[in-house]
Write a protein that holds these residues in place. Structure first.
Motif, PDB file in Angstrom:
ATOM      1  N   PRO A 160       0.828  -1.207   0.000  1.00 34.48           N
ATOM      2  CA  PRO A 160       0.000   0.000   0.000  1.00 34.48           C
ATOM      3  C   PRO A 160       0.865   1.261   0.000  1.00 34.48           C
ATOM      4  O   PRO A 160       1.801   1.368   0.796  1.00 34.48           O
ATOM      5  N   CYS A 161       0.567   2.185  -0.890  1.00 32.99           N
ATOM      6  CA  CYS A 161       1.189   3.511  -0.831  1.00 32.99           C
ATOM      7  C   CYS A 161       0.503   4.367   0.221  1.00 32.99           C
ATOM      8  O   CYS A 161       1.100   5.276   0.785  1.00 32.99           O
ATOM      9  N   LEU A 162      -0.776   4.077   0.466  1.00 28.84           N
ATOM     10  CA  LEU A 162      -1.552   4.821   1.452  1.00 28.84           C
ATOM     11  C   LEU A 162      -1.288   4.273   2.845  1.00 28.84           C
ATOM     12  O   LEU A 162      -1.417   3.073   3.103  1.00 28.84           O
ATOM     13  N   VAL A 163      -0.891   5.161   3.756  1.00 30.02           N
ATOM     14  CA  VAL A 163      -0.702   4.779   5.157  1.00 30.02           C
ATOM     15  C   VAL A 163      -2.039   4.830   5.885  1.00 30.02           C
ATOM     16  O   VAL A 163      -2.385   3.912   6.630  1.00 30.02           O
ATOM     17  N   GLY A 164      -2.815   5.892   5.676  1.00 26.39           N
ATOM     18  CA  GLY A 164      -4.111   5.979   6.322  1.00 26.39           C
ATOM     19  C   GLY A 164      -4.794   7.307   6.068  1.00 26.39           C
ATOM     20  O   GLY A 164      -4.193   8.253   5.551  1.00 26.39           O
ATOM     21  N   LEU A 165      -6.070   7.360   6.423  1.00 25.55           N
ATOM     22  CA  LEU A 165      -6.895   8.554   6.282  1.00 25.55           C
ATOM     23  C   LEU A 165      -7.412   8.960   7.659  1.00 25.55           C
ATOM     24  O   LEU A 165      -7.821   8.103   8.451  1.00 25.55           O
ATOM     25  N   GLN A 166      -7.415  10.251   7.928  1.00 27.20           N
ATOM     26  CA  GLN A 166      -7.924  10.750   9.208  1.00 27.20           C
ATOM     27  C   GLN A 166      -9.086  11.698   8.954  1.00 27.20           C
ATOM     28  O   GLN A 166      -8.982  12.637   8.159  1.00 27.20           O
ATOM     29  N   ASP A 171     -16.505  22.380  13.526  1.00 23.46           N
ATOM     30  CA  ASP A 171     -17.369  23.520  13.202  1.00 23.46           C
ATOM     31  C   ASP A 171     -18.332  23.203  12.056  1.00 23.46           C
ATOM     32  O   ASP A 171     -18.546  24.016  11.156  1.00 23.46           O
ATOM     33  N   GLY A 172     -18.912  22.019  12.090  1.00 27.68           N
ATOM     34  CA  GLY A 172     -19.915  21.645  11.089  1.00 27.68           C
ATOM     35  C   GLY A 172     -19.350  21.171   9.767  1.00 27.68           C
ATOM     36  O   GLY A 172     -20.118  20.936   8.827  1.00 27.68           O
ATOM     37  N   CYS A 173     -18.029  21.023   9.672  1.00 28.15           N
ATOM     38  CA  CYS A 173     -17.390  20.568   8.432  1.00 28.15           C
ATOM     39  C   CYS A 173     -16.587  19.298   8.696  1.00 28.15           C
ATOM     40  O   CYS A 173     -16.059  19.105   9.799  1.00 28.15           O
ATOM     41  N   LEU A 174     -16.464  18.460   7.687  1.00 30.50           N
ATOM     42  CA  LEU A 174     -15.627  17.278   7.787  1.00 30.50           C
ATOM     43  C   LEU A 174     -14.354  17.489   6.977  1.00 30.50           C
ATOM     44  O   LEU A 174     -14.389  17.613   5.748  1.00 30.50           O
ATOM     45  N   HIS A 175     -13.239  17.557   7.675  1.00 30.38           N
ATOM     46  CA  HIS A 175     -11.932  17.678   7.040  1.00 30.38           C
ATOM     47  C   HIS A 175     -11.302  16.292   6.955  1.00 30.38           C
ATOM     48  O   HIS A 175     -11.614  15.405   7.760  1.00 30.38           O
ATOM     49  N   MET A 176     -10.404  16.117   6.002  1.00 29.35           N
ATOM     50  CA  MET A 176      -9.699  14.845   5.920  1.00 29.35           C
ATOM     51  C   MET A 176      -8.211  15.088   5.686  1.00 29.35           C
ATOM     52  O   MET A 176      -7.832  15.989   4.943  1.00 29.35           O
ATOM     53  N   VAL A 177      -7.391  14.271   6.346  1.00 28.90           N
ATOM     54  CA  VAL A 177      -5.937  14.316   6.180  1.00 28.90           C
ATOM     55  C   VAL A 177      -5.489  12.946   5.693  1.00 28.90           C
ATOM     56  O   VAL A 177      -5.820  11.923   6.299  1.00 28.90           O
ATOM     57  N   THR A 178      -4.747  12.930   4.592  1.00 25.31           N
ATOM     58  CA  THR A 178      -4.223  11.694   4.014  1.00 25.31           C
ATOM     59  C   THR A 178      -2.732  11.605   4.286  1.00 25.31           C
ATOM     60  O   THR A 178      -2.001  12.586   4.142  1.00 25.31           O
ATOM     61  N   TYR A 179      -2.283  10.414   4.674  1.00 25.24           N
ATOM     62  CA  TYR A 179      -0.865  10.156   4.913  1.00 25.24           C
ATOM     63  C   TYR A 179      -0.404   9.061   3.950  1.00 25.24           C
ATOM     64  O   TYR A 179      -0.969   7.960   3.950  1.00 25.24           O
ATOM     65  N   MET A 180       0.601   9.362   3.143  1.00 22.24           N
ATOM     66  CA  MET A 180       1.094   8.401   2.167  1.00 22.24           C
ATOM     67  C   MET A 180       2.590   8.182   2.351  1.00 22.24           C
ATOM     68  O   MET A 180       3.330   9.132   2.586  1.00 22.24           O
TER      69      MET A 180
END
Length: 344
Positions: A160-166, A171-180
């Motif tokens: 996998p190149c992808l380590v994980g998704l956070q 404040d009413g929004c969904l943010h995402m952080v990707t670690y590769m």
């Protein structure tokens, strides 16, 4: 030598981020990497953030993309699949990732994120959403992909190149952080950002949140030596209008999108892929699907015609019913299959 670390930069669209990363890697690379015989120029530690993850598409004549594959890969992940049938149909290169000609192990991220565990308990995705519903400000909604066991075999052809998704609800929004652990800035990153931001948008819909920012962190950001000429063409095109807005407004996934919609799209994709059915826009409109997902199915219908009707021009009604940005990409990916002057 000056440090070439990319500090976190904000971009309004992925097209802006793509050009900036390509320029940085090609002009400031730290290493020439030859891992597994693939020569590349590399920088260590690169990050960027998209303020509008829906602006995930590229509209560049120097870098035609395949909009059918973009949705196929995202749906392959969402379906929690590892079989080669779907993904290998839309990209023959993915077959090289399979040892047995039937399944893909490492880069089938959806199995590790969306498939239920062996004991039948909920998937990592479902558990993360449950956590965020119970604890809105949690920092623990992490979806791991890379595992320690992936390092057991040194010569494994598909890690996998992808380590994980956070996922972070704020404040009413969904943010995402990707670690590769690694990303090919010219190839894999284009598809990865498309799929991951679409997964983020789907997660936001399930939680009833607005779509927040998308952050992409990469350990080894690289561009293959074989792709440097194409990268330079992209940089020439984007340099002419570096602040240009995307050509098309980004489509918005309906806030009421459900797993039932995803299952329906996957069911009909398989029927189209195996040429068991052919769909007109009217056929797709009769399905219990929002317009957004109807247009995705029509992309698969257009691709069905390419595979099974190689001498024919794609049906004009199907082309005209596609989402405008995807139609623009489709026309440039398969220009000889589109009637000249027929489609705006």
């Amino acid at each position: 030598m000056e440090s070439s670390v990319v500090t976190l930069a904000l971009f309004p669209s992925f097209q802006h981020a793509y050009a900036a990363v390509l320029r940085h890697v090609t002009e400031n690379h730290e290493h020439v990497n030859t891992a597994r015989g693939n020569d590349s120029h590399e920088v260590i530690g690169a990050s960027f953030r998209l303020t509008d993850p829906r602006q995930r598409a590229l509209f560049l004549t120097s870098r035609p993309v395949n909009p059918v594959y973009h949705y196929a890969e995202a749906l392959w992940y969402l379906g929690g699949l590892r079989t080669l049938d779907l993904i290998g149909h839309y990209s023959s290169r993915r077959r090289a990732d399979s040892r047995d000609g039937k399944t893909i192990e490492g880069s089938s991220y959806g199995v590790r994120i969306f498939a239920p565990r062996i004991d039948g308990s909920p998937s990592a995705f479902d558990r993360a959403l449950e956590l965020l519903r119970a604890e809105t400000d949690s920092k623990r909604a992490y979806l791991p992909v890379f595992e320690a066991g992936d390092l057991d075999e040194i010569g494994h052809p598909d890690l996998p190149c992808l380590v994980g998704l956070q996922l972070l609800a704020r404040d009413g929004c969904l943010h995402m952080v990707t670690y590769m652990r690694a990303n090919d800035a010219n190839r894999g990153m284009v598809c990865d950002v498309y799929s991951f931001t679409l997964i983020q948008e789907f997660a936001a819909a399930q939680l009833g949140l607005r779509l927040g920012s998308y952050t992409h962190h990469v350990g080894s950001m690289h561009v293959g030596v074989r792709d440097l000429e194409r990268a330079h063409r992209v940089l020439e095109e984007t340099a002419a209008s570096p602040k240009a807005e995307p050509l098309f407004e980004a489509p918005m996934m309906p806030a009421d999108t459900t797993w039932k919609h995803i299952r329906t799209v996957l069911e009909h994709e398989e029927l189209l892929r195996t040429n068991q059915v052919q769909h007109t826009p009217a056929d797709v409109a009769a399905l219990d699907l929002p317009l957004y997902w109807q247009r995705v199915l029509l992309l698969f219908e257009a691709h069905r015609q390419i595979v099974n009707c190689p001498a024919d021009v794609i049906d004009q009604q199907v082309l005209e019913a596609l989402e405008p940005g995807a139609r623009w990409q489709f026309e440039r990916r398969w220009p000889t299959r589109v009637a000249t002057g027929e489609v705006a």
